[in-house]
Motif scaffolding. Structure first.
Motif, PDB file in Angstrom:
ATOM      1  N   MET A  89      -4.745 -20.416 -27.626  1.00  0.00           N
ATOM      2  CA  MET A  89      -3.440 -20.165 -28.232  1.00  0.00           C
ATOM      3  C   MET A  89      -3.581 -19.495 -29.596  1.00  0.00           C
ATOM      4  N   SER A  90      -4.691 -19.774 -30.282  1.00  0.00           N
ATOM      5  CA  SER A  90      -4.900 -19.145 -31.587  1.00  0.00           C
ATOM      6  C   SER A  90      -5.276 -17.672 -31.448  1.00  0.00           C
ATOM      7  N   ILE A  91      -6.152 -17.346 -30.489  1.00  0.00           N
ATOM      8  CA  ILE A  91      -6.576 -15.944 -30.375  1.00  0.00           C
ATOM      9  C   ILE A  91      -5.481 -15.067 -29.779  1.00  0.00           C
ATOM     10  N   ALA A  92      -4.432 -15.695 -29.227  1.00  0.00           N
ATOM     11  CA  ALA A  92      -3.287 -14.914 -28.780  1.00  0.00           C
ATOM     12  C   ALA A  92      -2.483 -14.404 -29.973  1.00  0.00           C
ATOM     13  N   ARG A  93      -2.697 -15.012 -31.154  1.00  0.00           N
ATOM     14  CA  ARG A  93      -1.938 -14.664 -32.346  1.00  0.00           C
ATOM     15  C   ARG A  93      -2.800 -14.098 -33.479  1.00  0.00           C
ATOM     16  N   LEU A  94      -4.128 -14.310 -33.374  1.00  0.00           N
ATOM     17  CA  LEU A  94      -5.030 -13.901 -34.448  1.00  0.00           C
ATOM     18  C   LEU A  94      -6.154 -13.028 -33.899  1.00  0.00           C
ATOM     19  N   PRO A  95      -6.752 -12.171 -34.757  1.00  0.00           N
ATOM     20  CA  PRO A  95      -7.983 -11.483 -34.344  1.00  0.00           C
ATOM     21  C   PRO A  95      -9.057 -12.506 -34.000  1.00  0.00           C
ATOM     22  N   LEU A  96      -9.913 -12.170 -33.061  1.00  0.00           N
ATOM     23  CA  LEU A  96     -10.907 -13.111 -32.541  1.00  0.00           C
ATOM     24  C   LEU A  96     -11.813 -13.660 -33.645  1.00  0.00           C
ATOM     25  N   GLY A  97     -12.325 -12.785 -34.502  1.00  0.00           N
ATOM     26  CA  GLY A  97     -13.232 -13.227 -35.561  1.00  0.00           C
ATOM     27  C   GLY A  97     -12.567 -14.165 -36.551  1.00  0.00           C
ATOM     28  N   ILE A  98     -11.277 -13.907 -36.871  1.00  0.00           N
ATOM     29  CA  ILE A  98     -10.544 -14.763 -37.800  1.00  0.00           C
ATOM     30  C   ILE A  98     -10.334 -16.145 -37.186  1.00  0.00           C
ATOM     31  N   ALA A  99      -9.951 -16.175 -35.908  1.00  0.00           N
ATOM     32  CA  ALA A  99      -9.704 -17.454 -35.234  1.00  0.00           C
ATOM     33  C   ALA A  99     -10.969 -18.302 -35.179  1.00  0.00           C
ATOM     34  N   VAL A 100     -12.098 -17.674 -34.839  1.00  0.00           N
ATOM     35  CA  VAL A 100     -13.363 -18.411 -34.764  1.00  0.00           C
ATOM     36  C   VAL A 100     -13.759 -18.929 -36.140  1.00  0.00           C
ATOM     37  N   ILE A 132     -10.217 -18.873 -48.133  1.00  0.00           N
ATOM     38  CA  ILE A 132      -9.275 -18.164 -49.008  1.00  0.00           C
ATOM     39  C   ILE A 132      -9.372 -16.655 -48.785  1.00  0.00           C
ATOM     40  N   LEU A 133     -10.606 -16.155 -48.651  1.00  0.00           N
ATOM     41  CA  LEU A 133     -10.804 -14.719 -48.469  1.00  0.00           C
ATOM     42  C   LEU A 133     -10.290 -14.216 -47.126  1.00  0.00           C
ATOM     43  N   LEU A 134     -10.126 -15.126 -46.156  1.00  0.00           N
ATOM     44  CA  LEU A 134      -9.610 -14.710 -44.853  1.00  0.00           C
ATOM     45  C   LEU A 134      -8.177 -14.195 -44.957  1.00  0.00           C
ATOM     46  N   PHE A 135      -7.428 -14.690 -45.949  1.00  0.00           N
ATOM     47  CA  PHE A 135      -6.028 -14.288 -46.079  1.00  0.00           C
ATOM     48  C   PHE A 135      -5.934 -12.934 -46.772  1.00  0.00           C
ATOM     49  N   PRO A 136      -5.269 -11.962 -46.145  1.00  0.00           N
ATOM     50  CA  PRO A 136      -5.156 -10.604 -46.714  1.00  0.00           C
ATOM     51  C   PRO A 136      -4.009 -10.530 -47.729  1.00  0.00           C
ATOM     52  N   PHE A 137      -4.231 -11.058 -48.944  1.00  0.00           N
ATOM     53  CA  PHE A 137      -3.154 -11.166 -49.920  1.00  0.00           C
ATOM     54  C   PHE A 137      -2.572  -9.814 -50.317  1.00  0.00           C
ATOM     55  N   ASP A 138      -3.394  -8.764 -50.309  1.00  0.00           N
ATOM     56  CA  ASP A 138      -2.924  -7.456 -50.772  1.00  0.00           C
ATOM     57  C   ASP A 138      -2.527  -6.529 -49.627  1.00  0.00           C
ATOM     58  N   GLN A 139      -2.450  -7.060 -48.435  1.00  0.00           N
ATOM     59  CA  GLN A 139      -2.112  -6.232 -47.268  1.00  0.00           C
ATOM     60  C   GLN A 139      -1.012  -6.924 -46.472  1.00  0.00           C
ATOM     61  N   ALA A 140       0.245  -6.687 -46.863  1.00  0.00           N
ATOM     62  CA  ALA A 140       1.368  -7.373 -46.226  1.00  0.00           C
ATOM     63  C   ALA A 140       1.432  -7.100 -44.733  1.00  0.00           C
ATOM     64  N   LEU A 262     -10.133  -6.458 -42.566  1.00  0.00           N
ATOM     65  CA  LEU A 262     -10.277  -5.932 -43.918  1.00  0.00           C
ATOM     66  C   LEU A 262     -11.675  -6.258 -44.440  1.00  0.00           C
ATOM     67  N   TRP A 263     -12.107  -5.521 -45.466  1.00  0.00           N
ATOM     68  CA  TRP A 263     -13.447  -5.778 -46.008  1.00  0.00           C
ATOM     69  C   TRP A 263     -13.537  -7.183 -46.594  1.00  0.00           C
ATOM     70  N   THR A 264     -12.413  -7.673 -47.139  1.00  0.00           N
ATOM     71  CA  THR A 264     -12.413  -9.040 -47.687  1.00  0.00           C
ATOM     72  C   THR A 264     -12.591 -10.070 -46.581  1.00  0.00           C
ATOM     73  N   GLN A 265     -12.087  -9.766 -45.380  1.00  0.00           N
ATOM     74  CA  GLN A 265     -12.233 -10.698 -44.264  1.00  0.00           C
ATOM     75  C   GLN A 265     -13.653 -10.679 -43.704  1.00  0.00           C
ATOM     76  N   TRP A 266     -14.293  -9.506 -43.723  1.00  0.00           N
ATOM     77  CA  TRP A 266     -15.717  -9.455 -43.348  1.00  0.00           C
ATOM     78  C   TRP A 266     -16.535 -10.245 -44.359  1.00  0.00           C
ATOM     79  N   LEU A 267     -16.152 -10.128 -45.643  1.00  0.00           N
ATOM     80  CA  LEU A 267     -16.825 -10.916 -46.682  1.00  0.00           C
ATOM     81  C   LEU A 267     -16.600 -12.404 -46.445  1.00  0.00           C
ATOM     82  N   ALA A 268     -15.380 -12.777 -46.032  1.00  0.00           N
ATOM     83  CA  ALA A 268     -15.073 -14.175 -45.745  1.00  0.00           C
ATOM     84  C   ALA A 268     -15.947 -14.710 -44.623  1.00  0.00           C
ATOM     85  N   LEU A 269     -16.108 -13.913 -43.560  1.00  0.00           N
ATOM     86  CA  LEU A 269     -16.982 -14.315 -42.454  1.00  0.00           C
ATOM     87  C   LEU A 269     -18.408 -14.541 -42.955  1.00  0.00           C
TER      88      LEU A 269
END
Length: 293
Positions: A89-100, A132-140, A262-269
């Motif tokens: 149910m999460s990967i239906a709403r989120l990118p796979l890497g973010i959900a994992v 915290i870095l997973l959240f794209p604060f500057d990309q609405a 986003l690059w910040t999300q790759w950094l978060a991973l």
């Protein structure tokens, strides 16, 4: 000079990488199937066919059913059902890497709870920073679905329960526990899937082949390869390498689904992976220290 490629250790590493790629690729296939079938239907079919395949591989008929601790197996199966359904149910709403990545907080929390080293606060801090870095604060336009995040965190909590319940004695081997646990998990989800509209079309040969492939990629192949790999790898190496799963999931989503982070999300991973590797190393060191006393 020895041939590294022929050593059991090297072969075990290759098997483990194939297992992780198989597991995370199955998430991409599941997302594709969501376009045609309800999410719970996909989850139920994965557990049903996965349990059947594992039953054949591990010869479930040889089990002494009278010796089974059904309470432990049932708790394991319920945790497995929740982990599988909530993750899908999460990967239906989120990118796979973010959900994992969100889901990975579950097993990381279990490891940190049991660790007692001075570096533990560093790993906790890195894990929090990664979230915290997973959240794209500057990309609405890239905002993450809060419901999807809740599902992923719920899957992580079930993953933690899965680890804890999996450590309880069941009276049978770990392989047979996984097999029976998957079947019990399927029984838990099946009524809900039927009530919400499980189409009979899933059993048509043209569709069934996709669900069999999903069951192989998500269960039969990775579980079998991990079982073989563990014979030649230490818990430290195994735990460290499996910490790479969020990155493998993100790559799988990029290759098969075109999901871009986003690059910040790759950094978060990367930060979450470092926290997991560090936690694995310090936990292993603590266990070794206690065993030497």
């Amino acid at each position: 000079m020895p041939n590294l490629k022929n050593t059991p250790h090297f072969q075990a590493l290759i098997m483990l990488f194939i297992a992780m790629i198989s597991m995370q690729s199955s998430g991409s296939l599941a997302k594709i199937l969501f376009n045609q079938f309800p999410i719970l239907t996909v989850s139920v079919m994965r557990l049903l066919l996965g349990s059947i395949i594992l039953a054949l591989i591990f010869k479930i008929w040889r089990v002494d059913f009278k010796a089974i601790n059904w309470k432990s197996v049932a708790s394991y199966g319920i945790a497995l059902a929740g982990m599988n359904a909530l993750f899908y149910m999460s990967i239906a709403r989120l990118p796979l890497g973010i959900a994992v990545s969100f889901e990975f907080i579950g097993p990381l929390s279990v490891a940190l709870f049991h660790a007692r080293q001075k570096f533990d606060f560093i790993w906790v801090g890195l894990a929090i920073l990664g979230l915290i870095l997973l959240f794209p604060f500057d990309q609405a336009a890239q905002n993450l679905d809060p419901i999807g995040i809740a599902f992923a965190l719920g899957a992580g909590a079930c993953w933690a329960m899965y680890i804890i319940s999996g450590q309880k004695p069941t009276g049978i081997s770990g392989n047979h526990t996984v097999c029976l646990g998957m079947f019990i998990g399927m029984l838990c989800l099946m009524p809900i899937a039927i009530f919400t509209g499980m189409p009979l079309a899933v059993f048509e040969p043209s569709n069934l082949i996709y669900f069999i492939t999903l069951a192989i990629l998500a269960s039969a192949l990775p579980f079998s390869l991990e079982m073989i790999a563990l014979r030649s790898l230490t818990p430290l190496v195994f735990g460290t390498l499996t910490s790479l799963e969020p990155a493998i999931a993100a790559l799988s989503g990029f290759v098969f689904l075109g999901e871009q982070l986003l690059w910040t999300q790759w950094l978060a991973l990367s930060v979450i992976i470092v926290a997991s590797i560090g936690c694995t190393m310090t936990t292993n060191r603590a266990k070794k220290y206690l065993s030497d006393e």
